[in-house]
Design a protein around this motif. Structure first.
Motif, mmCIF file in Angstrom:
data_model
loop_
_atom_site.group_PDB
_atom_site.id
_atom_site.type_symbol
_atom_site.label_atom_id
_atom_site.label_comp_id
_atom_site.label_asym_id
_atom_site.label_seq_id
_atom_site.Cartn_x
_atom_site.Cartn_y
_atom_site.Cartn_z
ATOM 1 N N ARG A 1 14.244 8.055 10.159
ATOM 2 C CA ARG A 1 13.041 8.120 10.989
ATOM 3 C C ARG A 1 11.865 7.289 10.461
ATOM 4 N N LEU A 2 12.077 6.635 9.303
ATOM 5 C CA LEU A 2 10.967 5.928 8.649
ATOM 6 C C LEU A 2 10.216 4.983 9.575
ATOM 7 N N PHE A 3 10.997 4.223 10.408
ATOM 8 C CA PHE A 3 10.373 3.179 11.223
ATOM 9 C C PHE A 3 9.935 3.687 12.597
ATOM 10 N N LYS B 1 9.183 -3.278 -4.123
ATOM 11 C CA LYS B 1 9.969 -2.252 -4.814
ATOM 12 C C LYS B 1 9.056 -1.372 -5.670
ATOM 13 N N ASP B 2 9.250 -0.062 -5.573
ATOM 14 C CA ASP B 2 8.473 0.851 -6.437
ATOM 15 C C ASP B 2 9.437 1.788 -7.130
ATOM 16 N N ASN B 3 8.919 2.549 -8.097
ATOM 17 C CA ASN B 3 9.792 3.523 -8.761
ATOM 18 C C ASN B 3 9.263 4.940 -8.542
ATOM 19 N N MET C 1 0.839 -1.210 0.000
ATOM 20 C CA MET C 1 0.000 0.000 0.000
ATOM 21 C C MET C 1 0.870 1.254 0.000
ATOM 22 N N ASN C 2 1.983 1.216 0.794
ATOM 23 C CA ASN C 2 2.911 2.346 0.792
ATOM 24 C C ASN C 2 3.499 2.553 -0.606
ATOM 25 N N GLY C 3 3.808 1.416 -1.267
ATOM 26 C CA GLY C 3 4.365 1.485 -2.629
ATOM 27 C C GLY C 3 3.352 2.122 -3.571
ATOM 28 N N PHE D 1 4.593 6.995 14.448
ATOM 29 C CA PHE D 1 3.955 8.300 14.170
ATOM 30 C C PHE D 1 4.759 9.198 13.241
ATOM 31 N N PHE D 2 5.780 8.642 12.603
ATOM 32 C CA PHE D 2 6.472 9.468 11.614
ATOM 33 C C PHE D 2 5.768 9.292 10.263
ATOM 34 N N THR D 3 5.290 10.397 9.725
ATOM 35 C CA THR D 3 4.608 10.322 8.422
ATOM 36 C C THR D 3 4.875 11.585 7.617
ATOM 37 N N THR D 4 4.870 11.443 6.312
ATOM 38 C CA THR D 4 5.011 12.626 5.451
ATOM 39 C C THR D 4 3.722 12.821 4.656
ATOM 40 N N LYS D 5 2.719 11.955 4.971
ATOM 41 C CA LYS D 5 1.467 12.029 4.209
ATOM 42 C C LYS D 5 0.440 12.834 4.993
ATOM 43 N N PRO D 6 -0.347 13.676 4.279
ATOM 44 C CA PRO D 6 -1.333 14.504 4.984
ATOM 45 C C PRO D 6 -2.328 13.669 5.800
ATOM 46 N N GLN D 7 -2.736 12.521 5.288
ATOM 47 C CA GLN D 7 -3.706 11.680 6.014
ATOM 48 C C GLN D 7 -3.030 10.496 6.700
ATOM 49 N N GLY D 8 -1.711 10.494 6.739
ATOM 50 C CA GLY D 8 -0.990 9.317 7.257
ATOM 51 C C GLY D 8 -1.062 9.205 8.778
ATOM 52 N N THR D 9 -0.902 7.982 9.269
ATOM 53 C CA THR D 9 -0.865 7.762 10.732
ATOM 54 C C THR D 9 0.572 7.601 11.216
ATOM 55 N N GLY D 10 1.436 7.147 10.334
ATOM 56 C CA GLY D 10 2.842 6.971 10.714
ATOM 57 C C GLY D 10 3.104 5.752 11.573
ATOM 58 N N ILE D 11 2.134 4.820 11.620
ATOM 59 C CA ILE D 11 2.413 3.632 12.454
ATOM 60 C C ILE D 11 2.583 2.365 11.616
ATOM 61 N N GLY D 12 2.322 2.452 10.315
ATOM 62 C CA GLY D 12 2.414 1.262 9.460
ATOM 63 C C GLY D 12 3.794 0.618 9.533
ATOM 64 N N LEU D 13 4.841 1.400 9.255
ATOM 65 C CA LEU D 13 6.193 0.817 9.206
ATOM 66 C C LEU D 13 6.683 0.396 10.593
ATOM 67 N N SER D 14 6.268 1.163 11.636
ATOM 68 C CA SER D 14 6.728 0.777 12.983
ATOM 69 C C SER D 14 6.094 -0.554 13.389
HETATM 70 P P1 ADP Z 1 2.007 6.336 6.818
HETATM 71 O O1 ADP Z 1 1.941 5.521 5.554
HETATM 72 O O2 ADP Z 1 0.730 6.447 7.534
HETATM 73 O O3 ADP Z 1 2.695 7.658 6.602
HETATM 74 P P2 ADP Z 1 4.087 4.495 7.502
HETATM 75 O O4 ADP Z 1 4.698 4.168 8.773
HETATM 76 O O5 ADP Z 1 3.580 3.361 6.675
HETATM 77 O O6 ADP Z 1 2.984 5.537 7.807
HETATM 78 O O7 ADP Z 1 5.139 5.282 6.592
HETATM 79 C C1 ADP Z 1 5.927 6.292 7.199
HETATM 80 C C2 ADP Z 1 6.554 7.152 6.175
HETATM 81 O O8 ADP Z 1 7.523 6.434 5.415
HETATM 82 C C3 ADP Z 1 5.623 7.628 5.116
HETATM 83 O O9 ADP Z 1 4.888 8.775 5.508
HETATM 84 C C4 ADP Z 1 6.569 7.964 3.975
HETATM 85 O O10 ADP Z 1 7.178 9.230 4.160
HETATM 86 C C5 ADP Z 1 7.658 6.937 4.129
HETATM 87 N N1 ADP Z 1 7.477 5.824 3.181
HETATM 88 C C6 ADP Z 1 6.877 4.649 3.393
HETATM 89 N N2 ADP Z 1 6.912 3.882 2.288
HETATM 90 C C7 ADP Z 1 7.523 4.584 1.333
HETATM 91 C C8 ADP Z 1 7.873 4.338 -0.036
HETATM 92 N N3 ADP Z 1 7.559 3.185 -0.665
HETATM 93 N N4 ADP Z 1 8.531 5.297 -0.699
HETATM 94 C C9 ADP Z 1 8.847 6.470 -0.094
HETATM 95 N N5 ADP Z 1 8.565 6.764 1.200
HETATM 96 C C10 ADP Z 1 7.909 5.828 1.896
#
Ligand code: ADP
Length: 646
Positions: free
Chosen positions: A581-583, A568-570, A533-535, A586-599
């Motif tokens: 800080r990706l993992f 893998k995405d492009n 989904m992140n991809g 609560f770190f997110t760069t998306k306006p609607q993001g939660t930032g907990i997916g990767l953690s």
């Molecule tokens: P969210 O998706 O809610 O932001 P995640 O923990 O899944 O929370 O992701 C954290 C942050 O990692 C994202 O906001 C984004 O900045 C970065 N990220 C995750 N996956 C990708 C990706 N495939 N390419 C670039 N940045 C990514």
């Protein structure tokens, strides 16, 4: 002729100085000294003259002859010489010779020497009396010196006792008198160590041997005083040998160290108290284990950890009694391993306490002696930490479930579509089948194939519903040996619609004959869905190049090479400042993001003893890789021993 220079007489100044010095040391000034000496001589000599006069008068009155008078004079000379100097002795000898010649020589009352034989007689008396006086004075002086030296021994606070080879006391100083309470006269001749009821630190024979071999011995004795009190004595023994080299006596000097010992004991006790308190606070006990004798030592805290009273004898069996039944084999193996040689031990196990509670222990130990197999170690009660960890794991699992629900919410359109598609296909097939039935004659073969399609479409929607339900359910972690390709396929089925909606061509590159991994199916699905989904989101809005998204599974040739899932995405890739800080939660760069997916992904993968990492591709975009260990007999064993971590 030059007159002889007068002997340098002390100047008035220097004499004054000397006098002042004498006064400073408590002595009389020089002049006063001479005067006092003269007075002393005057007194002694006058007393002597009076004594000789009385003796002479008594001898004449009693008609005593010259020989008897000689004896009496000699006795008087000896006595008088004892009270004063040698000069006085000489003076008294001369007076005695004078008296003998004058009063007892023939003719009496003259100083003439009558016969040639009488002169040597008088000279012999003079010489004999001088020699005897000198000898008596010398002996007297020696005796006095000895007494002075002996009195020095009385000045010391230490006890000084001399005993002969039979053990009988021959000398007992004041220090001994003060400490032990017996007067010198009471103890002389008595056996020393019987009197003091001495406790020796080692066998007495051993001490005697050391004394005989080296002439010295030192050690601590416990002696009993007259009033029954026990005193600790730091004792030093020295052997005195006679001219023939044979032992004649033993001198024992001793220092009373009872108070020091008590202070040391008190200090040691207080140190032990501090240690016990610290062990209690840190919930850490210590233990010792002698492999040969099987003897076990526990600190107070160890008794508390194992739940035993401190008055019981600690044994290995008592430890085994408390071990959790699921850990008993593991602990038995460890005991055998420790007994087989010198090892360092560091392990965790559980106790099942009599009240049914479980304790988690962390034990560290190492062998402490080279010549004998003995272990010293620490037992930490980590129950509180483990329970917190378990609660944290529960909370994490709950968070993961909620994230899955959020994810399902986001996927609801896709899921509805996924379920809707087979449903409408079912309806279409059912309508067609009805139409085939209405024909005359009814086309049963078409009806049959219609019904078959209906069944397969219904099964498809049933499977989707089942997957959604399991993903949303609050299931305990259920690890099993699973194929990651299956996980990828199941996950992709759930996000199929999203893939389609975002017009992302997904490429699956699944390796054949992948080894199984020991994992929880739902949790791994969650990871794959999250990453995919992140991809998809990373490719959103990208118009300058064709979108690419791939999920790859692979492993290496080695037996311990992990199984890798790479998404893998492009897209835009990961900027340098976000990389670290990706993992983070609560770190997110998306306006609607939660930032907990990767953690969540990271905690799931780490709970599976795996690793997850993100890196930018050589060209565009990023790759997220999860590496999981292959399922092995060990991982299955470890899981069953540790119970089920959330
Ligand atoms: P969210 O998706 O809610 O932001 P995640 O923990 O899944 O929370 O992701 C954290 C942050 O990692 C994202 O906001 C984004 O900045 C970065 N990220 C995750 N996956 C990708 C990706 N495939 N390419 C670039 N940045 C990514």
């Amino acid at each position: 002729m030059a007159s002889p220079s007068p002997s340098p007489s002390p100047s008035p100044d220097s004499r004054r100085r000397k006098d002042a010095q004498s006064a400073a040391f408590g002595a009389l000034p020089e002049e006063a000294n001479h005067y006092a000496q003269l007075r002393h001589f005057g007194f002694v000599w006058s007393a002597g003259i009076v004594a000789f006069a009385l003796i002479t008068w008594a001898c004449i009155a009693l008609g005593i002859d010259e020989s008897a008078a000689k004896c009496i004079y000699l006795t008087a000379i000896v006595f008088l010489s004892l009270i004063d100097s040698f000069v006085s002795s000489v003076v008294f000898c001369v007076i005695a010779v004078f008296c003998l010649d004058y009063f007892f020589g023939q003719p009496p009352f003259t100083l003439r020497v009558p016969s040639a034989g009488h002169l040597p007689d008088l000279l012999t008396f003079l010489a004999a009396s001088l020699v005897i006086t000198a000898l008596v004075r010398h002996t007297h002086k020696l005796g006095r010196a000895q007494r002075e030296q002996a009195s020095l021994l009385d000045l010391t606070h230490d006890t000084i006792v001399v005993r002969d080879t039979g053990g009988a006391i021959t000398y007992w100083n004041r220090g001994a008198q003060r400490l032990y309470g017996w007067e010198k006269d009471e103890v002389l001749g008595k056996p020393l160590h019987e009197l003091l009821k001495t406790h020796f630190p080692v066998q007495l024979q051993q001490i005697v041997d050391t004394l005989g071999a080296t002439g010295h011995w030192e050690g601590e004795l416990v002696c009993t005083t007259r009033d029954g009190a026990e005193r600790v004595i730091a004792s030093r023994w020295s052997l005195q040998r006679g001219a023939d080299g044979e032992p004649v006596a033993t001198l024992e000097s001793g220092t009373d160290i009872t108070d020091r010992k008590r202070a040391e004991d008190a200090l040691r006790r207080s140190e032990a108290t501090y240690l016990a308190e610290a062990q209690k606070l840190s919930a850490t006990g210590s233990f010792g284990w002698d492999i040969e004798s099987g003897r076990v030592f526990w600190s107070e805290q160890s008794f508390r950890i194992f739940g035993y009273e401190t008055d019981i004898e600690p044994t290995l069996d008592r430890v085994i009694q408390r071990i959790h039944p699921d850990d008993i084999n593991f602990v038995h193996d460890l005991v055998e391993h420790a007994s087989s040689g010198r090892h360092s031990l560091d392990f965790e196990h559980r106790l099942l306490m009599p009240d049914g509670t479980t304790k988690y222990l962390h034990v560290v130990a190492h062998a402490i002696e080279a010549d004998r197999l003995r272990y010293a170690g620490a037992i930490m009660d980590i129950t509180a930490a483990r329970q917190t960890e378990l609660r944290l794991q529960d909370a994490q699992a709950e968070l993961a479930r909620i994230t899955r629900l959020t994810m399902l919410g986001e996927l609801s359109a896709s899921i509805a579509h996924e379920v809707g598609q087979p449903l409408s296909a079912t309806v279409t097939s059912a309508e067609a089948s009805l139409r085939w039935l209405d024909r005359d004659p009814p086309r049963l073969d078409e009806v049959k194939s219609g019904l078959t399609r209906i069944i397969s479409e219904a099964q498809r929607s049933f499977q989707i519903v089942r997957r959604v339900r399991t993903l949303a359910q609050k299931n305990p972690v259920q690890k099993a040996a699973i194929d990651v390709n299956e996980i990828v396929n199941e996950s992709v089925a759930l996000i199929q619609r999203e893939i389609f909606r975002h017009r992302v061509p997904l490429q699956l590159k699944l390796a054949h004959d992948l080894p199984l991994v020991f994992a929880d199916r739902i949790q791994l699905q969650q990871v794959v869905i999250n990453l995919a989904m992140n991809g998809i989101q990373a490719l959103d809005g990208m118009i300058d190049r064709p979108r690419e998204l791939s999920i790859e599974t692979r492993t290496g040739p080695a037996r311990d090479d992990p199984v890798v899932i790479a998404v893998k995405d492009n897209g835009a890739g990961i900027s340098r400042e976000n990389e670290a800080r990706l993992f983070e939660a609560f770190f997110t760069t998306k306006p609607q993001g939660t930032g907990i997916g990767l953690s969540i992904c990271r905690s799931i993968i780490e709970a599976h003893h795996g690793t997850i990492r993100a890196s930018n591709n050589d060209g565009y975009g990023a790759t997220f890789e999860c590496a999981l260990p292959r399922a092995s007999a060990d991982s299955v064993d470890e899981f069953s021993r540790a119970g089920s971590p959330a």
